[in-house]
Scaffold this motif. Structure first.
Motif, PDB file in Angstrom:
ATOM      1  N   GLN A   1       0.950  -1.110   0.054  1.00  0.00           N
ATOM      2  CA  GLN A   1      -0.018  -0.067   0.007  1.00  0.00           C
ATOM      3  C   GLN A   1       0.766   1.319  -0.019  1.00  0.00           C
ATOM      4  N   GLN A   2       2.037   1.145   0.826  1.00  0.00           N
ATOM      5  CA  GLN A   2       2.637   2.353   0.947  1.00  0.00           C
ATOM      6  C   GLN A   2       3.543   2.713  -0.685  1.00  0.00           C
ATOM      7  N   LEU A   3       4.033   1.395  -1.333  1.00  0.00           N
ATOM      8  CA  LEU A   3       4.649   1.384  -2.543  1.00  0.00           C
ATOM      9  C   LEU A   3       3.379   1.905  -3.619  1.00  0.00           C
ATOM     10  N   PHE A   4       2.459   1.750  -3.579  1.00  0.00           N
ATOM     11  CA  PHE A   4       1.258   2.138  -4.251  1.00  0.00           C
ATOM     12  C   PHE A   4       1.115   3.611  -4.194  1.00  0.00           C
ATOM     13  N   GLN A   5       1.091   3.884  -2.940  1.00  0.00           N
ATOM     14  CA  GLN A   5       0.846   5.427  -2.967  1.00  0.00           C
ATOM     15  C   GLN A   5       1.909   6.087  -3.406  1.00  0.00           C
ATOM     16  N   GLU A   6       3.252   5.682  -3.228  1.00  0.00           N
ATOM     17  CA  GLU A   6       4.423   6.455  -3.800  1.00  0.00           C
ATOM     18  C   GLU A   6       4.323   6.341  -5.165  1.00  0.00           C
ATOM     19  N   GLY A   7       3.909   5.344  -5.717  1.00  0.00           N
ATOM     20  CA  GLY A   7       3.530   5.419  -7.175  1.00  0.00           C
ATOM     21  C   GLY A   7       2.710   6.156  -7.598  1.00  0.00           C
ATOM     22  N   GLN A   8       1.604   6.335  -7.102  1.00  0.00           N
ATOM     23  CA  GLN A   8       0.560   7.363  -7.354  1.00  0.00           C
ATOM     24  C   GLN A   8       1.157   8.722  -7.330  1.00  0.00           C
ATOM     25  N   ILE A   9       1.706   9.028  -6.317  1.00  0.00           N
ATOM     26  CA  ILE A   9       2.376  10.295  -6.259  1.00  0.00           C
ATOM     27  C   ILE A   9       3.193  10.740  -7.758  1.00  0.00           C
ATOM     28  N   ARG A  10       4.180   9.741  -7.965  1.00  0.00           N
ATOM     29  CA  ARG A  10       5.023   9.900  -8.917  1.00  0.00           C
ATOM     30  C   ARG A  10       4.249   9.981 -10.278  1.00  0.00           C
ATOM     31  N   HIS A  11       3.189   9.113 -10.275  1.00  0.00           N
ATOM     32  CA  HIS A  11       2.339   9.395 -11.575  1.00  0.00           C
ATOM     33  C   HIS A  11       1.564  10.563 -11.718  1.00  0.00           C
TER      34      HIS A  11
END
Length: 358
Positions: free
Chosen positions: A140-150
């Motif tokens: 979930q943390q990695l997904f949130q970081e990926g969302q921020i990047r995107h």
């Protein structure tokens, strides 16, 4: 949820290698170009398994090399899906290593984030990918970081954000995350195992570090989509940037500490020539940043295409003061200020230029 993938065991791709003398530089350290090649391999496998389709590398973000790796070390790379948008997949890649004659692993030697695009097998155009549903708290943390990047990348491209715009955004609730994401592209300082003192004098021009390599692209270098294998291209890019950094320092050995802002602008087909041009565009007292730009040329059709643009930061292996860089033209000053502004952002967030982006 339609076309959704839940987290599942076995989704992590692993690669284990031994650092042989053939893949180290003159100082006995693993060449960063080889790391990038390995990263592309595990990233392609992870994203291909997930999408069940051919993929191409779109970008490499926030790569940090935290520890030099010596000859004889054992390394382990891992790659896993961390985020998906409609047509892209974010892959988290990390590398650990064990020194020769040692048994304790050094964690997070390399950490990076890669973006892949799935292609339709018939049209060879980008296609939708299944939505990734994170399970564990780490996912979930990695997904949130990926969302921020995107979201950051999408908005930056859409609105053509400048550095001043990013600083302005820092005043709102999400600005801190956007600045941190922007800083993923910045060079990181690492502690290196060298202490000797040398002296290089005199200012240097960009031409002093200019490298122009030409690589022909043959059918044997293509992936299954008919384009040049991404790992091969980034290896050539790092080789050129490494030579440029050494040329700036009159041949002194250097080690790469960060890659930031590498983007694949267009695919490379066979029977073209790649012009790979590198030169130093920024220096601090103990580091230099090299800009590498790649163009593909079809001499028969008289066509050229912008293929890739990347910044790579290097540190000399000896503890020296890096010579100053002459800024003769407006282009020189623009590129220098581009890197300088990133350092200022780093200082603003972390309180000093030595602060490290995370």
């Amino acid at each position: 949820m339609k076309n959704a993938h839940k987290s599942q065991s076995g989704s992590v791709v692993y690669l284990d290698e031994w650092v042989s003398p053939e893949i180290v530089d003159g100082s006995g350290y693993l060449r960063p170009g080889k790391i990038l090649e390995w990263m592309d391999v595990v990233g392609v496998i992870a994203s291909s398994r997930y999408s069940k389709a051919p993929v191409v590398t779109a970008s490499i973000d926030g790569l940090s090399l935290n520890h030099p790796v010596e000859v004889g070390a054992r390394i382990t790379l891992s790659a896993k899906i961390g985020f998906t948008s409609n047509k892209t997949m974010g892959v988290c890649v990390s590398m650990d290593h064990i020194k020769r004659n040692d048994s304790k692993a050094i964690k997070n030697t390399v950490k990076g984030y890669m973006v892949f695009v799935a292609l339709d097998k018939t049209s060879e155009k980008p296609m939708p990918v299944p939505a990734f549903i994170p399970g564990s708290s780490e996912e979930q943390q990695l997904f949130q970081e990926g969302q921020i990047r995107h979201d950051f990348r999408k908005k930056k491209i859409k609105e053509n954000w400048s550095t001043e715009k990013i600083i302005e955004e820092s005043s709102n609730n999400t600005g801190h995350f956007k600045i941190r994401e922007f800083l993923k592209l910045l060079p990181n300082k690492i502690t290196a195992p060298w202490e000797s003192q040398d002296l290089l004098v005199g200012e240097r021009s960009r031409h002093h570090s200019y490298i122009h390599k030409i690589e022909p692209v043959f059918s044997g270098q293509l992936n299954f989509t008919g384009s040049l294998y991404g790992g091969t291209l980034v290896k050539w890019v790092e080789t050129s940037a490494h030579l440029s950094a050494r040329a700036y320092l009159d041949g002194m050995d250097v080690v790469m500490t960060a890659l930031h802002g590498l983007n694949f602008l267009s695919p490379v087909k066979q029977n073209v020539f790649l012009h790979i041009r590198s030169n130093v565009v920024h220096r601090s007292k103990n580091s230099i940043t090299v800009l590498t730009e790649v163009q593909s040329e079809d001499p028969i059709e008289n066509e050229t295409l912008e293929t890739l643009r990347a910044f790579m930061t290097y540190r000399p292996l000896k503890n020296i003061v890096v010579p100053k860089l002459e800024l003769k033209t407006d282009d020189d000053k623009k590129l220098f200020d581009e890197v300088k502004s990133r350092i200022q952002l780093q200082k603003m967030v972390y309180g000093s230029e030595e602060g490290r982006a995370t």
